[in-house]
Scaffold this motif. Structure first.
Motif, PDB file in Angstrom:
ATOM      1  N   PHE A   1     -68.425  34.212  43.769  1.00  0.00           N
ATOM      2  CA  PHE A   1     -67.054  33.977  43.292  1.00  0.00           C
ATOM      3  C   PHE A   1     -66.881  34.642  41.932  1.00  0.00           C
ATOM      4  O   PHE A   1     -67.731  34.487  41.044  1.00  0.00           O
ATOM      5  CB  PHE A   1     -66.797  32.468  43.164  1.00  0.00           C
ATOM      6  CG  PHE A   1     -66.847  31.729  44.464  1.00  0.00           C
ATOM      7  CD1 PHE A   1     -65.678  31.440  45.155  1.00  0.00           C
ATOM      8  CD2 PHE A   1     -68.061  31.328  45.007  1.00  0.00           C
ATOM      9  CE1 PHE A   1     -65.718  30.754  46.362  1.00  0.00           C
ATOM     10  CE2 PHE A   1     -68.113  30.643  46.206  1.00  0.00           C
ATOM     11  CZ  PHE A   1     -66.945  30.356  46.894  1.00  0.00           C
ATOM     12  N   ARG A   2     -65.789  35.371  41.778  1.00  0.00           N
ATOM     13  CA  ARG A   2     -65.589  36.137  40.537  1.00  0.00           C
ATOM     14  C   ARG A   2     -64.316  35.699  39.816  1.00  0.00           C
ATOM     15  O   ARG A   2     -63.259  35.514  40.430  1.00  0.00           O
ATOM     16  CB  ARG A   2     -65.521  37.632  40.842  1.00  0.00           C
ATOM     17  CG  ARG A   2     -65.198  38.491  39.610  1.00  0.00           C
ATOM     18  CD  ARG A   2     -65.580  39.940  39.784  1.00  0.00           C
ATOM     19  NE  ARG A   2     -65.068  40.552  40.999  1.00  0.00           N
ATOM     20  CZ  ARG A   2     -65.541  41.702  41.509  1.00  0.00           C
ATOM     21  NH1 ARG A   2     -66.543  42.320  40.906  1.00  0.00           N
ATOM     22  NH2 ARG A   2     -65.019  42.209  42.614  1.00  0.00           N
ATOM     23  N   LEU A   3     -64.431  35.584  38.501  1.00  0.00           N
ATOM     24  CA  LEU A   3     -63.275  35.460  37.620  1.00  0.00           C
ATOM     25  C   LEU A   3     -63.448  36.538  36.566  1.00  0.00           C
ATOM     26  O   LEU A   3     -64.075  36.340  35.536  1.00  0.00           O
ATOM     27  CB  LEU A   3     -63.197  34.065  37.005  1.00  0.00           C
ATOM     28  CG  LEU A   3     -61.883  33.686  36.309  1.00  0.00           C
ATOM     29  CD1 LEU A   3     -61.686  32.176  36.280  1.00  0.00           C
ATOM     30  CD2 LEU A   3     -61.799  34.255  34.898  1.00  0.00           C
ATOM     31  N   SER A   4     -62.931  37.698  36.880  1.00  0.00           N
ATOM     32  CA  SER A   4     -63.115  38.877  36.032  1.00  0.00           C
ATOM     33  C   SER A   4     -62.186  39.961  36.554  1.00  0.00           C
ATOM     34  O   SER A   4     -61.416  39.737  37.490  1.00  0.00           O
ATOM     35  CB  SER A   4     -64.579  39.337  36.079  1.00  0.00           C
ATOM     36  OG  SER A   4     -64.798  40.448  35.229  1.00  0.00           O
ATOM     37  N   VAL A   5     -62.259  41.128  35.956  1.00  0.00           N
ATOM     38  CA  VAL A   5     -61.524  42.254  36.524  1.00  0.00           C
ATOM     39  C   VAL A   5     -62.287  42.767  37.735  1.00  0.00           C
ATOM     40  O   VAL A   5     -63.481  42.534  37.890  1.00  0.00           O
ATOM     41  CB  VAL A   5     -61.296  43.384  35.492  1.00  0.00           C
ATOM     42  CG1 VAL A   5     -60.539  42.877  34.288  1.00  0.00           C
ATOM     43  CG2 VAL A   5     -62.606  44.023  35.068  1.00  0.00           C
ATOM     44  N   ASP A   6     -61.585  43.446  38.607  1.00  0.00           N
ATOM     45  CA  ASP A   6     -62.114  43.890  39.893  1.00  0.00           C
ATOM     46  C   ASP A   6     -61.839  45.381  40.022  1.00  0.00           C
ATOM     47  O   ASP A   6     -60.702  45.824  39.897  1.00  0.00           O
ATOM     48  CB  ASP A   6     -61.427  43.074  40.995  1.00  0.00           C
ATOM     49  CG  ASP A   6     -61.569  43.654  42.386  1.00  0.00           C
ATOM     50  OD1 ASP A   6     -62.512  44.434  42.610  1.00  0.00           O
ATOM     51  OD2 ASP A   6     -60.741  43.315  43.253  1.00  0.00           O
TER      52      ASP A   6
END
Length: 408
Positions: A138-143
């Motif tokens: 799971f990512r909470l960042s820019v993609d």
């Protein structure tokens, strides 16, 4: 009959033990603390401030942080993953700024059920594992699938009609190459040239790349680089004598780039780079954000003596992602079976109903179950949460607003 009674008693004890609360939950923080300490430390501090707000507990169970250093080496990161999986108290694995370990071992991570939170690494494939039932990242960042278009569109808004791509030769660079080429207009994509470089590239080799870009008619550079190589590239651009604006991915903000590259050199290249749309230095502050900054000052007084902190996105994303995780964990009855715990947490993250107040924004259903029709399911941020930025004369990250990002 006695044998049956003994077996039944053991079965009850074992099932009860699986549900009983453990004595500790371990949270692993795996990052490059040798070459890019600033980003690793910033993420760590964001995570720790979020957990301090709940007394360093998950559902009443104490939390212990395990800090590991993969030194930018994918094999060393794999060893840290193995250590996590062999630890009977390990609950969640939090990654650092480098995408290559997460891309190279994506199959291993998901097939092992290694619950992974990503507050920095931006490589496109990281969250897009095709087996939805076993997608544990799971990512909470820019993609990168969105950053490429952001950089291409911003360069076009600045009247750069022919960009030149300068990309590090890693999985991270390659994922950006695909996104940028897809974002380019059809009539210009065939004319755009790409220069690939390895970690540790020399200044003389970069000067050759810049001169060749100029000879090929490039009007700006789109750069994907970490801080060390970014320093060499920006210095080379400023030395060639002609204007060559650089629009960069945010990897340069993960180290000591601003301290090592003088303001005059950065501005000669008109350097601009991607960030998420909040930091303590240049964003509007409200009571919640002030409280978080105050909490950070209490825990880390040296780092937070003023709002201009190193690698600010690491803290912001580490904090926000931890808040989301803590809220998801509160809905699950966790026991001593860590494999089961991680599976339940995955499901809780994908079905989180309660809004979570973060620094970037309020998160409402930030994650959902992954599918080919829902490829952003494990992405908490979207393009609307991205801003362009620059380093000002104080070496601080200054955000450009959404409304002005195309005109500065």
């Amino acid at each position: 009959m006695l044998r049956y009674v003994v077996w039944l008693a053991l079965s009850v004890m074992m099932s009860g033990g699986a549900l009983a609360a453990p004595s500790v939950f371990k949270i692993y923080l795996d990052a490059d603390r040798t070459g890019h300490l600033e980003s690793a430390r910033s993420i760590e501090q964001g995570v720790k401030v979020a957990f301090a707000e709940v007394d360093n507990q998950i559902n009443g169970v104490p939390v212990e942080f395990v800090v590991t250093d993969h030194r930018g080496n994918v094999k060393r990161s794999k060893k840290n993953m193995d250590r996590f999986l062999n630890d009977p108290d390990a609950l969640v694995f939090i990654a650092g700024m480098h995408s290559p370990p997460l891309i190279k071992y994506r199959d291993f991570i998901n097939q092992s059920g290694l619950l992974t939170l990503v507050p920095w690494a931006a490589g496109t494939p990281i969250t897009r594992y095709p087996d939805s039932s076993n997608n544990y990242v799971f990512r909470l960042s820019v993609d990168d699938s969105k950053v490429g278009k952001i950089l291409v569109d911003y360069a076009a808004a600045q009247q750069c009609r022919q960009p030149h791509l300068v990309l590090e030769n890693t999985g991270w660079g390659k994922s950006n190459f695909k996104a940028m080429m897809k974002a380019l207009p059809d009539d210009s994509s065939e004319q755009v040239q790409t220069a690939w470089f390895d970690w540790g590239i020399k200044a003389s080799d970069v000067r050759i790349i810049v001169r060749q870009a100029q000879q090929q008619g490039a009007e700006c550079l789109l750069m994907v680089s970490n801080a060390r190589e970014g320093k060499v590239i920006i210095e080379a651009v400023s030395e060639v004598g002609e204007t060559m604006t650089v629009y960069s991915h945010w990897g340069i903000t993960g180290g000591q780039f601003a301290d090592n590259v003088p303001y005059q050199v950065r501005e000669k290249a008109s350097l601009r780079f991607v960030q998420s749309c909040f930091n303590f230095y240049s964003s509007e502050m409200n009571d919640f954000r002030q409280q978080v900054f105050g909490n950070a000052q209490k825990l880390f007084p040296d780092t937070f003596s003023q709002p201009n902190i190193d690698a600010p996105a690491g803290f912001v994303h580490g904090y926000d992602l931890s808040k989301v995780f803590i809220q998801a964990a509160s809905s699950v009855e966790l026991g001593r079976d860590m494999v089961l715990n991680r599976k339940m947490l995955k499901q809780a993250l994908e079905t989180l109903q309660q809004p979570v107040q973060g620094l970037v924004k309020e998160y409402r259903r930030p994650f959902s179950a992954y599918s080919q029709d829902n490829i952003d399911a494990h992405e908490a941020l979207g393009s609307q949460d991205y801003c362009m930025a620059y380093y000002d004369e104080k070496n601080a990250v200054k955000l450009l607003s959404h409304t002005t990002a195309g005109a500065n």
